[in-house]
Design a protein around this motif. Structure first.
Motif, PDB file in Angstrom:
ATOM      1  N   ASP A 266       0.848  -1.198   0.000  1.00 15.28           N
ATOM      2  CA  ASP A 266       0.000   0.000   0.000  1.00 15.28           C
ATOM      3  C   ASP A 266       0.880   1.242   0.000  1.00 15.28           C
ATOM      4  O   ASP A 266       0.953   1.985   0.985  1.00 15.28           O
ATOM      5  CB  ASP A 266      -0.922  -0.007   1.231  1.00 15.28           C
ATOM      6  CG  ASP A 266      -1.974   1.104   1.177  1.00 15.28           C
ATOM      7  OD1 ASP A 266      -2.094   1.756   0.120  1.00 15.28           O
ATOM      8  OD2 ASP A 266      -2.647   1.325   2.189  1.00 15.28           O
ATOM      9  N   LEU A 267       1.554   1.480  -1.106  1.00 14.52           N
ATOM     10  CA  LEU A 267       2.450   2.631  -1.189  1.00 14.52           C
ATOM     11  C   LEU A 267       1.690   3.954  -1.124  1.00 14.52           C
ATOM     12  O   LEU A 267       2.260   4.982  -0.755  1.00 14.52           O
ATOM     13  CB  LEU A 267       3.271   2.568  -2.487  1.00 14.52           C
ATOM     14  CG  LEU A 267       4.323   1.465  -2.550  1.00 14.52           C
ATOM     15  CD1 LEU A 267       4.929   1.392  -3.941  1.00 14.52           C
ATOM     16  CD2 LEU A 267       5.410   1.700  -1.519  1.00 14.52           C
ATOM     17  N   GLY A 268       0.406   3.935  -1.469  1.00 14.34           N
ATOM     18  CA  GLY A 268      -0.364   5.166  -1.445  1.00 14.34           C
ATOM     19  C   GLY A 268      -0.700   5.633  -0.047  1.00 14.34           C
ATOM     20  O   GLY A 268      -0.779   6.842   0.211  1.00 14.34           O
ATOM     21  N   HIS A 269      -0.909   4.696   0.888  1.00 11.27           N
ATOM     22  CA  HIS A 269      -1.337   5.076   2.233  1.00 11.27           C
ATOM     23  C   HIS A 269      -0.525   4.412   3.337  1.00 11.27           C
ATOM     24  O   HIS A 269      -0.735   4.699   4.517  1.00 11.27           O
ATOM     25  CB  HIS A 269      -2.818   4.721   2.445  1.00 11.27           C
ATOM     26  CG  HIS A 269      -3.749   5.439   1.513  1.00 11.27           C
ATOM     27  ND1 HIS A 269      -4.080   4.945   0.267  1.00 11.27           N
ATOM     28  CD2 HIS A 269      -4.393   6.629   1.640  1.00 11.27           C
ATOM     29  CE1 HIS A 269      -4.906   5.799  -0.331  1.00 11.27           C
ATOM     30  NE2 HIS A 269      -5.111   6.825   0.469  1.00 11.27           N
ATOM     31  N   GLY A 270       0.386   3.502   2.989  1.00 13.34           N
ATOM     32  CA  GLY A 270       1.139   2.791   4.009  1.00 13.34           C
ATOM     33  C   GLY A 270       2.202   3.655   4.672  1.00 13.34           C
ATOM     34  O   GLY A 270       2.901   4.420   4.006  1.00 13.34           O
ATOM     35  N   TYR A 271       2.313   3.508   5.991  1.00 14.46           N
ATOM     36  CA  TYR A 271       3.309   4.258   6.759  1.00 14.46           C
ATOM     37  C   TYR A 271       3.894   3.302   7.791  1.00 14.46           C
ATOM     38  O   TYR A 271       3.154   2.667   8.556  1.00 14.46           O
ATOM     39  CB  TYR A 271       2.650   5.452   7.449  1.00 14.46           C
ATOM     40  CG  TYR A 271       3.622   6.441   8.047  1.00 14.46           C
ATOM     41  CD1 TYR A 271       4.070   7.528   7.312  1.00 14.46           C
ATOM     42  CD2 TYR A 271       4.091   6.284   9.347  1.00 14.46           C
ATOM     43  CE1 TYR A 271       4.971   8.446   7.845  1.00 14.46           C
ATOM     44  CE2 TYR A 271       4.984   7.196   9.900  1.00 14.46           C
ATOM     45  CZ  TYR A 271       5.426   8.268   9.139  1.00 14.46           C
ATOM     46  OH  TYR A 271       6.309   9.170   9.669  1.00 14.46           O
ATOM     47  N   LEU A 272       5.218   3.174   7.819  1.00 12.54           N
ATOM     48  CA  LEU A 272       5.851   2.270   8.775  1.00 12.54           C
ATOM     49  C   LEU A 272       5.482   2.693  10.194  1.00 12.54           C
ATOM     50  O   LEU A 272       5.808   3.801  10.628  1.00 12.54           O
ATOM     51  CB  LEU A 272       7.366   2.279   8.589  1.00 12.54           C
ATOM     52  CG  LEU A 272       7.872   1.653   7.273  1.00 12.54           C
ATOM     53  CD1 LEU A 272       9.389   1.774   7.171  1.00 12.54           C
ATOM     54  CD2 LEU A 272       7.461   0.188   7.169  1.00 12.54           C
ATOM     55  N   ALA A 273       4.842   1.797  10.908  1.00 11.40           N
ATOM     56  CA  ALA A 273       4.228   2.167  12.178  1.00 11.40           C
ATOM     57  C   ALA A 273       5.241   2.618  13.218  1.00 11.40           C
ATOM     58  O   ALA A 273       4.912   3.440  14.087  1.00 11.40           O
ATOM     59  CB  ALA A 273       3.412   0.985  12.710  1.00 11.40           C
TER      60      ALA A 273
END
Length: 807
Positions: A266-273
């Motif tokens: 999910d490159l559009g919305h993914g963020y390393l937590a």
């Protein structure tokens, strides 16, 4: 076994021949006449390489007349390399002379080569390029010049130090010649270089001898053949990569992809937590670098954040060594793709680089090398930094630098290797300075420990190493002088970064498992680390115990002593200025105290020194595994490899968790801000971006870096002493917004606060003030409304207050 007649042969002469009926008979007569005058048995082997003329008949007649002459035939023309392999394989001499059928170098020059082998060399090359050689008949000037240039190119690429790489007149130790030619794979002219390379790899000394030489009409070697030699060597290099090497590289890539699979999904919305605000920061670094390159702006500075003062990019970590060449990717696909690519590809490249170094220099078993490289690259500290700090994850240049430094120690090509080391070091500076500093500390520790264990080796290596380091410094300095000057003395430069006195590791952290390890948990790891991006140790007690056992078992080896001492020293230094005994109140000074306040070292988070342990432990594991797979007793192999697996399994990393990042407000994403912000003005997010909340940097990087913002997440100066801090120097209004955002309480706003807000907004050259949807946005709204004395309006999902020229 050879019979007595064969064993008596002292010299074998191998002559490859293809369509040489016009020159072969005089050559054979000359060789026989010369050898008859020398004591000792000899044999002359003519290899007919599928000739279409009378070459084979002439050689057959000579063989029939003299039993010492033999004919070896190839059914088809395969090339000089194939012919020489056949001839050398058929030889039995204590020494082997290979010579071309045209005898461009007279057979009488054999005596010069023989003297070199008698003085301890394993091979002697008759060199036309030697300063003392005598060229009796020259080629045409253009042909000779082209040949000389081609020879120099091959020398630079393949066999540095040998002036004449294509020599056709060589005397070799017989057994070593048969070993080298049996290993050879080239069929063409490149066999000469391949053999010289083999001798060099084995450490067998080669002498280059001046000879008489005369160009022979009808020579089959032309200037273009030097290009063919380079092509053959390139193909050889490709074939030299074993299938297991490709498999290991593929497994490293697969492991990296699996770790970051949630981000790629999910490159559009993914963020390393667990990246805190660092993913926003790094994507911004990639975006601003691409924007600077695309618009031909200074890549060392930007005013896109911390407006209007700006940011000294060289004083931060934009990894220009990757962000600049990846500019096309960033512009075409966005900075998130670049972020994911750098993390995944950089981790893979680092593992491959360690694998290359360990397999090349330390162990024979490729899987043992892979095991050590895997630990060096995927160790818990590296995985922790893989959340947020690619400069500490992408370390593929470090093994390359180590290899070049080891080459310097041999003293063979000090200038060439020094220049390359300087270029590699300069590039690493543009990848990450602090990792390079830590790696240099690790290399220095290792060098000191190894020197104590092997004083003889250290004495021999010291002079060429120091000379090479001097050459490296002179090479790197012109490349990095201006960027470093800009970093330390340019706009928005600073002198050090404050990390406090408690940035060292807990000694317990060296033995526990990290939160991202298979056997670890955040509950155990979090209290022992600064945050989840700084779990700088966490090797686990089984690995530490195994490393101790390996050290005890192999202590007699100097390499093991040096690796173990390096790991222990780095671990102790990582404990910081104060070392606390676990579960007690006992504290005593740590050795890092001597360096903590020195220039450069004062910006280092000392806990990161434990990362030096990763390659040291990886190499120890590789050495042990290499010995275990070759152990003659099956039980030892099983027990030993089981112990290795038991030590490594608990620290196998798990995939990085990903959370959904907030959407960019439509006011920004759809360009609505443009009607409120004049050229030279900024967008002021409320609260201003800082190390704790930097979503506004994502607004910029996701929309093309078209507007600046005040505040930000970067390293910059604070106060008259220009001490380094994270984020912009605080102002009254930015502090107010921060307090309301995290406290939820609106203070009493009077005339003084309103005047200060007008002053700060003027300093920031504000065009519009924006409150996006976030925690405590209602309290923030009330605060801004009171400061500006008017209500905001909702546009594009955000509350805004136009305050600039277009308001």
């Amino acid at each position: 076994m050879r019979d007595t007649a064969v064993a008596a042969v002292q010299l074998s002469v191998v002559v490859p021949a293809y369509n040489e009926e016009g020159r072969l008979r005089p050559t054979l007569d000359a060789i026989r006449a010369h050898l008859d005058g020398h004591p000792g048995g000899w044999e002359l082997i003519v290899v007919d390489d599928g000739s279409s003329d009378g070459t084979a008949g002439i050689a057959g007649q000579a063989a029939a007349a003299d039993a010492r002459i033999r004919l070896v035939s190839s059914p088809a023309n395969r090339g000089k390399g194939h012919a020489l392999r056949l001839g050398v394989a058929a030889s039995a001499g204590e020494r082997v002379l290979v010579t071309d059928a045209d005898l461009a170098t007279p057979i009488e020059e054999l005596d010069r080569l023989t003297k070199e082998l008698e003085t301890g060399h394993d091979a002697a090359v008759g060199s036309r390029a030697h300063p003392e050689s005598q060229v009796e008949v020259h080629q045409r000037r253009l042909r000779e010049w082209l040949g000389r240039m081609g020879n120099r190119l091959i020398q630079a690429v393949a066999v540095p130090g040998i002036r004449d790489t294509q020599c056709g007149f060589k005397l070799l130790d017989g057994d070593k010649a048969r070993e080298a030619f049996a290993d050879a794979r080239l069929d063409g002219w490149g066999i000469d270089v391949e053999i010289l390379q083999y001798f060099r790899r084995q450490g067998w000394p080669v002498a280059e001898v001046p000879v008489r030489w005369a160009h022979q009409e009808g020579s089959k070697v032309g200037p273009l053949d030097y290009l063919r030699v380079l092509g053959e060597l390139a193909r050889l290099k490709t074939r030299a990569i074993r299938r297991v090497d490709l498999l290991v590289c593929g497994l490293f890539l697969l492991a990296s992809v699996l770790l970051y699979k949630n981000l790629w999904a999910d490159l559009g919305h993914g963020y390393l937590a667990d990246s805190l605000q660092d993913q926003n920061q790094w994507e911004w670094f990639f975006a601003v670098t691409a924007d600077n390159v695309a618009h031909l702006h200074n890549p060392l500075f930007t005013a896109a954040q911390n407006y209007p003062a700006g940011v000294n990019l060289m004083g931060n970590t934009p990894m220009l060594g990757l962000s600049v060449p990846l500019t096309p990717v960033t512009l075409a696909f966005g900075p998130t793709v670049t972020w994911a690519l750098v993390l995944t590809g950089g981790l893979t490249a680092t593992a491959v680089a360690w694998y290359w170094l360990i397999a090349k220099r330390l162990v024979r078993n490729r899987w043992a090398a892979a095991l050590g490289a895997g630990l060096a690259a995927f160790a818990p500290p590296m995985i922790s930094h893989g959340n947020a700090h690619p400069n500490f994850l992408v370390l593929f240049m470090i093994p390359v630098i180590i290899d070049r430094a080891l080459r310097l120690c041999t003293g063979e090509r000090v200038v060439r290797d020094g220049v390359l080391l300087g270029l590699f070091a300069a590039y690493q500076i543009f990848l990450g300075e602090e990792p390079f500093l830590l790696a240099s500390i690790g290399m220095l520790l290792f060098a000191l420990c190894y020197a104590l264990a092997r004083r003889d080796v250290a004495r021999a290596a010291a002079r060429p190493l120091l000379q090479g380091l001097g050459v490296a410094a002179l090479t790197a300095l012109p490349l990095v002088a201006y960027p470093l000057y800009w970093q330390f003395f340019g706009p928005q430069s600073y002198h050090s970064v404050l990390h406090g006195d408690n940035a060292g590791n807990s000694s317990r952290a060296l033995l526990e498992f990290s939160g991202r390890s298979l056997f670890g948990s955040d509950t155990t790891a979090d209290p022992l680390a600064l945050n989840r991006t700084e779990e700088n140790a966490f090797y686990g007690w089984p690995l530490v115990a195994l490393a101790f056992a390996i050290t005890v078992r192999l202590w007699r080896h100097a390499l093991v002593k040096a690796l173990a001492c390096t790991a222990v020293a780095a671990a102790v230094l990582s404990l910081g200025q104060k070392i606390r005994i676990p579960y007690t109140d006992v504290v005593f000074p740590g050795p890092w105290r001597a360096l903590a306040h020195r220039p450069l070292f004062d910006s280092v988070i000392e806990g990161r020194l434990a990362m030096i342990c990763a390659p040291a432990l990886g190499i120890l594991i590789a050495l042990a595994a290499d010995r275990l797979v070759r152990a003659p007793v099956h039980v030892y192999r099983v027990v030993g490899l089981t112990a290795v697996a038991a030590a490594l399994l608990p620290i196998v990393p798990t995939p990085y968790p990903v959370q959904v990042r907030p959407d960019v407000p439509a006011f920004i994403a759809d360009g609505m801000w443009k009607q409120y912000v004049a050229p030279g003005e900024s967008v002021v997010p409320v609260p201003l971006p800082d190390p704790g909340s930097a979503e506004a940097l994502h607004w910029q990087s996701a929309t093309g870096m078209d507007f600046p913002v005040p505040g930000g997440y970067f390293n910059g100066p604070w106060g008259p002493d220009r001490i380094g801090i994270y984020g912009a120097s605080p102002r009254y209004t930015s502090n107010l917004f921060h307090d309301v955002r995290y406290g939820g309480k609106v203070p009493e706003i009077g005339a003084q606060w309103r005047a200060q807000a007008r002053y700060d907004l003027a300093y920031w050259k504000a065009g519009v003030v924006v409150i996006p949807p976030e925690d405590n946005d209602a309290a923030l709204y009330v605060t801004v409304e009171k400061l500006l004395g008017r209500p905001g309006k909702q546009v594009g999902g955000a509350w805004i207050w136009p305050v600039g020229k277009r308001s």
